[in-house]
Write an enzyme that holds these catalytic residues in place. Structure first.
Site, PDB file in Angstrom:
ATOM      1  N   VAL A   1       0.869  -1.174   0.000  1.00 57.25           N
ATOM      2  CA  VAL A   1       0.000   0.000   0.000  1.00 57.25           C
ATOM      3  C   VAL A   1       0.904   1.221   0.000  1.00 57.25           C
ATOM      4  O   VAL A   1       2.073   1.147   0.363  1.00 57.25           O
ATOM      5  CB  VAL A   1      -0.977   0.029   1.204  1.00 57.25           C
ATOM      6  CG1 VAL A   1      -2.032  -1.053   1.075  1.00 57.25           C
ATOM      7  CG2 VAL A   1      -0.241  -0.087   2.516  1.00 57.25           C
ATOM      8  N   SER A   2       0.346   2.347  -0.431  1.00 58.02           N
ATOM      9  CA  SER A   2       1.164   3.544  -0.615  1.00 58.02           C
ATOM     10  C   SER A   2       1.460   4.313   0.663  1.00 58.02           C
ATOM     11  O   SER A   2       2.479   4.976   0.762  1.00 58.02           O
ATOM     12  CB  SER A   2       0.487   4.485  -1.621  1.00 58.02           C
ATOM     13  OG  SER A   2       0.373   3.843  -2.862  1.00 58.02           O
ATOM     14  N   THR A   3       0.558   4.260   1.629  1.00 60.09           N
ATOM     15  CA  THR A   3       0.760   5.048   2.848  1.00 60.09           C
ATOM     16  C   THR A   3       0.528   4.191   4.088  1.00 60.09           C
ATOM     17  O   THR A   3      -0.110   3.140   4.025  1.00 60.09           O
ATOM     18  CB  THR A   3      -0.212   6.251   2.904  1.00 60.09           C
ATOM     19  OG1 THR A   3      -1.545   5.752   3.025  1.00 60.09           O
ATOM     20  CG2 THR A   3      -0.087   7.138   1.680  1.00 60.09           C
TER      21      THR A   3
END
Length: 179
Positions: free
Chosen positions: A8-10
């Protein structure tokens, strides 16, 4: 061995859905990163690639979890293949352990890259059209032209410090220096 990779990005986003899908796909070991896909420095992905053995299969829920660009995706899948392992993407039903799967992989990757480039192109066209109509993007300036003249006068004529001027105008010292 089937090895899963989730990303996931964050930090705010959850890996749960991806991990559940990888477990359902038979992943015996799962590596996960919480970092933007545009960053090539992904510690868990690097760890996964280091541990790959012949006949392992790397599984992801969607191939965009593995990479953001076609170049990056091809490099990672090449590294997987160089280790004698295969690659599977659940959502796109891609399996590079077969010749047909390799063909589908390259076609999908090319289409995805094309779409990303089209989105970028449309965004640039939209910004250019807005500029033609007199709209300028970005934040408004922190200081007006009049305030900039006043800042220069306070600094040069009154000898005030940059810190003091920044506090007066409620802006950063860097903004004062730029003025």
């Amino acid at each position: 061995m089937i090895i899963g990779y989730a990303r996931v990005s964050t930090e705010d986003q959850s890996l749960d859905a991806q991990i559940d899908a990888l477990n359902a796909a038979g992943a015996e070991k799962i590596f996960s990163d919480k970092v933007s896909g545009s960053k090539r420095n992904r510690p868990e992905l690097d760890h996964l690639l280091d541990q790959l053995r012949e006949d392992d299969v790397v599984v992801v829920t969607k191939y965009d979890r593995l990479a953001r660009s076609l170049k990056d995706l091809l490099e990672i899948v090449d590294a997987i293949n160089a280790a004698g392992a295969g690659f599977k993407s659940i959502a796109e039903d891609i399996d590079t352990t077969t010749p047909a799967g390799r063909l589908v992989f390259h076609v999908f990757a090319s289409i995805a890259q094309f779409e990303r480039e089209r989105i970028s192109e449309r965004t640039k066209e939209g910004l250019a059209a807005a500029r033609k109509r007199g709209r300028i993007g970005g934040r408004p300036p922190a200081l007006t032209d009049t305030q900039k003249v006043e800042v220069i006068c306070m600094r040069d004529n009154e000898g005030r410090s940059i810190t003091e001027i920044a506090q007066i105008f409620k802006v950063s010292e860097r903004t004062v220096r730029r003025a």
